[in-house]
Design a protein around this motif. Structure first.
Motif, PDB file in Angstrom:
ATOM      1  N   ALA A 183      55.102  89.035  38.507  1.00 40.31           N
ATOM      2  CA  ALA A 183      55.029  88.620  39.914  1.00 40.31           C
ATOM      3  C   ALA A 183      54.371  89.655  40.822  1.00 40.31           C
ATOM      4  O   ALA A 183      54.203  89.420  42.022  1.00 40.31           O
ATOM      5  N   HIS A 184      53.989  90.795  40.272  1.00 40.87           N
ATOM      6  CA  HIS A 184      53.412  91.877  41.093  1.00 40.87           C
ATOM      7  C   HIS A 184      52.106  91.419  41.765  1.00 40.87           C
ATOM      8  O   HIS A 184      51.246  90.819  41.133  1.00 40.87           O
ATOM      9  N   GLN A 185      51.989  91.717  43.031  1.00 42.11           N
ATOM     10  CA  GLN A 185      50.758  91.395  43.771  1.00 42.11           C
ATOM     11  C   GLN A 185      50.171  92.671  44.370  1.00 42.11           C
ATOM     12  O   GLN A 185      50.884  93.460  44.966  1.00 42.11           O
ATOM     13  N   GLY A 186      48.889  92.842  44.188  1.00 35.99           N
ATOM     14  CA  GLY A 186      48.210  93.993  44.772  1.00 35.99           C
ATOM     15  C   GLY A 186      47.237  93.549  45.849  1.00 35.99           C
ATOM     16  O   GLY A 186      47.185  92.375  46.226  1.00 35.99           O
ATOM     17  N   GLU A 187      46.462  94.489  46.312  1.00 35.11           N
ATOM     18  CA  GLU A 187      45.497  94.233  47.389  1.00 35.11           C
ATOM     19  C   GLU A 187      44.090  94.175  46.781  1.00 35.11           C
ATOM     20  O   GLU A 187      43.752  94.967  45.916  1.00 35.11           O
ATOM     21  N   VAL A 188      43.295  93.197  47.213  1.00 32.01           N
ATOM     22  CA  VAL A 188      41.906  93.095  46.747  1.00 32.01           C
ATOM     23  C   VAL A 188      40.978  93.575  47.860  1.00 32.01           C
ATOM     24  O   VAL A 188      41.075  93.127  49.003  1.00 32.01           O
ATOM     25  N   ILE A 189      40.096  94.508  47.518  1.00 32.17           N
ATOM     26  CA  ILE A 189      39.105  94.979  48.488  1.00 32.17           C
ATOM     27  C   ILE A 189      37.720  94.622  47.954  1.00 32.17           C
ATOM     28  O   ILE A 189      37.288  95.153  46.924  1.00 32.17           O
ATOM     29  N   ASP A 190      37.064  93.675  48.633  1.00 32.71           N
ATOM     30  CA  ASP A 190      35.708  93.283  48.239  1.00 32.71           C
ATOM     31  C   ASP A 190      34.703  94.207  48.919  1.00 32.71           C
ATOM     32  O   ASP A 190      34.668  94.294  50.152  1.00 32.71           O
ATOM     33  N   LEU A 191      33.915  94.890  48.111  1.00 36.98           N
ATOM     34  CA  LEU A 191      32.943  95.844  48.642  1.00 36.98           C
ATOM     35  C   LEU A 191      31.552  95.224  48.699  1.00 36.98           C
ATOM     36  O   LEU A 191      31.213  94.389  47.858  1.00 36.98           O
ATOM     37  N   ASP A 192      30.770  95.641  49.667  1.00 41.75           N
ATOM     38  CA  ASP A 192      29.395  95.169  49.810  1.00 41.75           C
ATOM     39  C   ASP A 192      28.515  95.912  48.792  1.00 41.75           C
ATOM     40  O   ASP A 192      28.350  97.130  48.894  1.00 41.75           O
ATOM     41  N   PRO A 193      27.957  95.187  47.799  1.00 40.43           N
ATOM     42  CA  PRO A 193      27.154  95.867  46.767  1.00 40.43           C
ATOM     43  C   PRO A 193      26.024  96.711  47.358  1.00 40.43           C
ATOM     44  O   PRO A 193      25.719  97.791  46.836  1.00 40.43           O
ATOM     45  N   ALA A 194      25.414  96.241  48.438  1.00 38.01           N
ATOM     46  CA  ALA A 194      24.270  96.936  49.035  1.00 38.01           C
ATOM     47  C   ALA A 194      24.626  98.349  49.496  1.00 38.01           C
ATOM     48  O   ALA A 194      23.768  99.224  49.593  1.00 38.01           O
ATOM     49  N   LYS A 195      25.918  98.579  49.782  1.00 36.66           N
ATOM     50  CA  LYS A 195      26.361  99.902  50.225  1.00 36.66           C
ATOM     51  C   LYS A 195      26.426 100.902  49.073  1.00 36.66           C
ATOM     52  O   LYS A 195      26.404 102.118  49.276  1.00 36.66           O
ATOM     53  N   TYR A 196      26.567 100.376  47.850  1.00 35.90           N
ATOM     54  CA  TYR A 196      26.848 101.263  46.714  1.00 35.90           C
ATOM     55  C   TYR A 196      25.724 101.323  45.686  1.00 35.90           C
ATOM     56  O   TYR A 196      25.670 102.253  44.890  1.00 35.90           O
ATOM     57  N   VAL A 197      24.864 100.302  45.682  1.00 35.11           N
ATOM     58  CA  VAL A 197      23.803 100.275  44.686  1.00 35.11           C
ATOM     59  C   VAL A 197      22.508  99.823  45.350  1.00 35.11           C
ATOM     60  O   VAL A 197      22.509  98.910  46.174  1.00 35.11           O
ATOM     61  N   SER A 198      21.402 100.504  45.025  1.00 34.48           N
ATOM     62  CA  SER A 198      20.126 100.173  45.669  1.00 34.48           C
ATOM     63  C   SER A 198      19.296  99.272  44.756  1.00 34.48           C
ATOM     64  O   SER A 198      19.516  99.218  43.543  1.00 34.48           O
ATOM     65  N   ASP A 199      18.325  98.589  45.327  1.00 40.35           N
ATOM     66  CA  ASP A 199      17.461  97.704  44.542  1.00 40.35           C
ATOM     67  C   ASP A 199      16.746  98.476  43.423  1.00 40.35           C
ATOM     68  O   ASP A 199      16.486  97.938  42.351  1.00 40.35           O
TER      69      ASP A 199
END
Length: 341
Positions: A183-199
């Motif tokens: 039953a454990h619930q955690g927090e989901v943090i969706d990150l913007d890919p553009a902030k972390y990886v470049s084209d």
């Protein structure tokens, strides 16, 4: 310097989190509790909708998700960029990943870029204190990264007192996989890919991909008949296959037997093979080097068949049969067939 989180990199294939990642979350939960920190996980790829429900039962407090079609399947540069940039931001105390083809590619890239160091193929992970013998400086609550070293002659405990994150890879099957709380619930943090990886990181494109499933499944077999260098030949290995067929077992091997060409690498058990926990492990002609024992010592019952009464494996065996396997194995087959009718 130490931050308040331990993070596990999740390996994901077709939306499914790999067993090795769930095993590391199980161990990570214990280590995080001991440190009084959060257990976190990072999922990088595509089709990540079901990842939270897969990992939260293992006690994950926070899940970072980085979704982009181009991030699946795994390629080196984009996944490395995501982890390097995120770790610079959240500064994790510990990072764990599987010692798989992915983890072995990703771990060194991330650790070298962050100057953090990495211990590969750990067989155990613990939290403990360390005193530098030279400076006498004391360090509290370090990650003790334990693995065989010098050809398996010693078990080394490796520590990283100064640099963060403390990074380690672990093979599949070494740690147990156990749900902490359904039953454990955690927090989901969706990150913007553009902030972390470049084209520019997507310069390598996978055009076609073939994955061949292994036909040998020793990891999940309840009975394993394993052979070592003492089996003596490829022909004698056929005896082990006959015994395995009789018992409904799978055939495994030590590294020495594989190196000698007696059988294929997919059957190798130990530090450089797979880790198994069968109900019954029959070790034939296996001396019991530390690397092999690391891969099978949690078997429920161990039977050793060896013509050397002083073979190291006999010290962990529940039953020892001293004799030549050319004589012993046919008798086992005969008596089992006779008594199982």
């Amino acid at each position: 310097m130490d931050q308040n989180n331990l993070i596990v990199y999740l390996e994901i294939e077709d939306g499914h989190v790999a067993d090795v990642s769930l095993e590391l979350l199980t161990k990570g939960r214990v280590l995080a509790k001991r440190l009084g920190v959060k257990l976190e996980a990072i999922a990088v790829g595509d089709n990540l909708d079901t990842v939270p429900e897969q990992v939260f039962p293992y006690g994950v407090d926070r899940l970072y998700r980085v979704s982009d079609k181009r991030l699946s399947p795994y390629t080196s540069n984009p996944h490395s960029a995501v982890l390097i940039n995120l770790f610079r931001e959240i500064k994790p105390q510990i990072c764990l990943m599987g010692a798989t083809c992915v983890g072995r590619d990703l771990g060194p890239r991330v650790s070298s870029c962050l100057h953090s160091g990495l211990t590969a193929d750990c067989t155990a992970l613990e939290i403990g204190d360390h005193t530098d013998p030279r400076t006498k400086q004391e360090y509290k609550d370090l990650l003790l990264q334990i693995r065989p070293a010098f050809g398996g002659n010693i078990v080394a405990t490796i520590v990283n007192p100064e640099c963060r994150p403390q990074m380690a890879t672990v093979r599949e099957g070494v740690m147990k996989k156990e749900i902490a709380d359904p039953a454990h619930q955690g927090e989901v943090i969706d990150l913007d890919p553009a902030k972390y990886v470049s084209d520019a990181d997507f310069v390598v494109e996978i055009i076609d991909r073939h994955i061949e499933k292994s036909k040998i499944n020793i990891k999940n077999s309840p009975i394993i008949v394993a052979g070592g260098y003492g089996v003596g030949s490829k022909e004698n290995f056929k005896l082990l296959h006959d015994l395995a067929d009789t018992l409904g077992a799978e055939v495994g091997a030590s590294r020495a037997a594989v190196d000698a060409g007696f059988t294929e690498h997919a059957r190798q058990i130990g530090q450089t093979g797979v880790t198994v926990r069968p109900k019954l492990y029959i070790a034939c002609g296996i001396s019991g080097q530390i690397q092999h024992i690391a891969g099978m010592q949690e078997s429920s019952i161990i039977i050793s068949i060896n013509n050397d009464p002083n073979a190291p494996i006999n010290t962990i065996a529940d039953y020892v049969i001293t004799g030549n396997l050319e004589e012993v194995v046919p008798k086992l087959i005969k008596y089992y067939k006779k008594n199982s009718k």
